[in-house]
Design a protein around this motif. Structure first.
Motif, PDB file in Angstrom:
ATOM      1  N   ALA A 296       0.851  -1.284  -0.012  1.00  0.00           N
ATOM      2  CA  ALA A 296       0.089   0.083   0.016  1.00  0.00           C
ATOM      3  C   ALA A 296       0.832   1.246   0.030  1.00  0.00           C
ATOM      4  O   ALA A 296       0.492   2.122  -0.684  1.00  0.00           O
ATOM      5  CB  ALA A 296      -0.871   0.017   1.295  1.00  0.00           C
ATOM      6  N   SER A 297       1.939   1.168   0.802  1.00  0.00           N
ATOM      7  CA  SER A 297       2.823   2.509   0.940  1.00  0.00           C
ATOM      8  C   SER A 297       3.477   2.460  -0.687  1.00  0.00           C
ATOM      9  O   SER A 297       3.719   3.771  -0.840  1.00  0.00           O
ATOM     10  CB  SER A 297       3.963   2.502   1.974  1.00  0.00           C
ATOM     11  OG  SER A 297       4.852   1.139   1.408  1.00  0.00           O
ATOM     12  N   ILE A 298       3.672   1.639  -1.526  1.00  0.00           N
ATOM     13  CA  ILE A 298       4.246   1.682  -2.480  1.00  0.00           C
ATOM     14  C   ILE A 298       3.525   2.307  -3.615  1.00  0.00           C
ATOM     15  O   ILE A 298       3.689   3.412  -4.370  1.00  0.00           O
ATOM     16  CB  ILE A 298       4.923   0.210  -3.235  1.00  0.00           C
ATOM     17  CG1 ILE A 298       6.038   0.035  -2.341  1.00  0.00           C
ATOM     18  CG2 ILE A 298       5.233   0.282  -4.614  1.00  0.00           C
ATOM     19  CD1 ILE A 298       6.551  -1.774  -2.733  1.00  0.00           C
ATOM     20  N   ILE A 299       2.252   1.867  -3.596  1.00  0.00           N
ATOM     21  CA  ILE A 299       0.915   2.478  -4.436  1.00  0.00           C
ATOM     22  C   ILE A 299       0.975   3.759  -4.099  1.00  0.00           C
ATOM     23  O   ILE A 299       0.859   4.852  -4.936  1.00  0.00           O
ATOM     24  CB  ILE A 299      -0.102   1.783  -4.220  1.00  0.00           C
ATOM     25  CG1 ILE A 299      -0.126   0.432  -4.551  1.00  0.00           C
ATOM     26  CG2 ILE A 299      -1.364   2.392  -5.017  1.00  0.00           C
ATOM     27  CD1 ILE A 299      -1.140  -0.697  -4.418  1.00  0.00           C
ATOM     28  N   LYS A 300       1.038   4.261  -2.772  1.00  0.00           N
ATOM     29  CA  LYS A 300       0.787   5.567  -2.399  1.00  0.00           C
ATOM     30  C   LYS A 300       1.756   6.627  -2.768  1.00  0.00           C
ATOM     31  O   LYS A 300       1.659   7.804  -3.303  1.00  0.00           O
ATOM     32  CB  LYS A 300       0.475   5.593  -0.742  1.00  0.00           C
ATOM     33  CG  LYS A 300       0.418   7.215  -0.069  1.00  0.00           C
ATOM     34  CD  LYS A 300      -0.790   8.048  -0.749  1.00  0.00           C
ATOM     35  CE  LYS A 300      -1.004   9.371  -0.018  1.00  0.00           C
ATOM     36  NZ  LYS A 300      -0.103   9.833  -0.045  1.00  0.00           N
ATOM     37  N   LYS A 301       2.968   6.110  -2.724  1.00  0.00           N
ATOM     38  CA  LYS A 301       4.334   6.739  -2.983  1.00  0.00           C
ATOM     39  C   LYS A 301       4.354   7.072  -4.528  1.00  0.00           C
ATOM     40  O   LYS A 301       4.726   8.321  -4.995  1.00  0.00           O
ATOM     41  CB  LYS A 301       5.412   6.226  -2.480  1.00  0.00           C
ATOM     42  CG  LYS A 301       6.814   6.940  -2.792  1.00  0.00           C
ATOM     43  CD  LYS A 301       7.928   6.103  -2.299  1.00  0.00           C
ATOM     44  CE  LYS A 301       8.220   4.633  -2.713  1.00  0.00           C
ATOM     45  NZ  LYS A 301       9.427   4.379  -2.438  1.00  0.00           N
TER      46      LYS A 301
END
Length: 307
Positions: A260-265
């Motif tokens: 999820a953090s990869i997608i958000k970034k």
């Protein structure tokens, strides 16, 4: 005594199982529903997967649903839309047999068949229990399916794909996305079952066998549940296809929060809505097909058991 006088009242009660109905017939009805659902809507599911890939190769870049269809047809041909369908056919039958078998058992134990009233808690509990059991069986097939769906996939058959994934990434690759899958499918299924039961009882208070009601209730319930769980589906897709990514960061994604953090970034909050339209478009008719097929098979087996 007339033949009609010999038919017991429970024949028309589609919430309670006859005493001689049998779990096997229920599971067979579920298997029939699962194969029908996934086979018919498979091309749209492939489009959803393609549109959720974070960094596709040049031939896999799409600006929208229509562009995706035309691009795939022009570059890869129509047959590509069915690539990987063998995985869901093999997995969907047993998984949906477990799914609906668990659903009916838990629903009965939770008091969902006590009377003709509305039992949303029993519906939610039975739906959540059903998806936990069935996803344990279906998750590896889902991983194989998505590996075969992505643009440029070298996998040609179910077994070849399974062997390659196991050899290069190990057994964990088939279940890395399972926690994320449950985080998505448990609320999805619980929401879908509550919505289906509620809409069905509103449209068909007598609970008679009515294909139109089952179709409409299933479609509306599926569309609503699909829309609110799309963000988790995007995360699941990243985890299930990470082995094909060029980015080392994506290839080493460790779980739900890291993905999820990869997608958000990389894409911001909008990244969690990738593929929402094809997801809803595919889920609405697929759940309509699933529930209609299930209720049709269920009605047939009930009629046979009462003969």
């Amino acid at each position: 005594m007339a033949a009609s006088d010999q038919i017991p009242e429970p024949e028309f009660d589609y919430e309670a199982l006859p005493s001689n109905y049998g779990l096997g017939r229920n599971m067979l009805a579920g298997a029939f529903a699962g194969i029908a659902e996934h086979s018919v809507m498979y091309p749209v599911d492939l489009l959803k997967t393609r549109m959720q890939i974070l960094h596709p190769s040049t031939g896999g870049l799409y600006t929208g649903l229509t562009n995706a269809v035309s691009t795939i047809y022009r570059i890869e041909g129509w047959r590509t839309l069915w690539k990987g369908v063998s995985s869901v056919i093999v997995g969907a039958g047993p998984a949906h047999a477990v799914y609906f078998g668990t659903y009916e058992i838990v629903k009965d134990l939770a008091g969902g068949n006590v009377d003709d009233g509305h039992h949303p808690l029993a519906a939610a509990l039975s739906g959540a229990s059903a998806t936990i059991a069935s996803d344990a069986l279906m998750n590896p097939f889902d991983v194989i399916k998505q590996r075969m769906q992505v643009h440029g996939s070298v996998h040609k058959t179910l077994m070849q794909c399974a062997k390659t994934v196991y050899r290069t990434e190990g057994l964990q690759a088939f279940y890395l996305s399972y926690p994320t899958t449950l985080c998505m499918t448990v609320p999805f299924t619980a929401t879908q079952f509550v919505a289906y039961e509620s809409i069905s009882k509103f449209m068909n208070p007598k609970q008679d066998y009515d294909p139109f009601t089952h179709c409409m209730a299933g479609g509306l319930a599926g569309a609503f549940a699909a829309g609110i769980t799309t963000p988790l589906d995007v995360v699941k897709t990243l985890l299930q296809t990470r082995g094909l990514a060029e980015s080392e960061e994506i290839r080493s994604a460790r779980g739900l929060w890291n993905a999820a953090s990869i997608i958000k970034k990389r894409f911001g909050w909008g990244g969690f809505l990738r593929g929402m339209r094809p997801r809803i478009i595919s889920t609405m008719p697929s759940t309509a097909i699933c529930w209609t097929s299930y209720e049709m098979a269920k009605a047939y087996f009930k009629e046979q058991s009462l003969d």
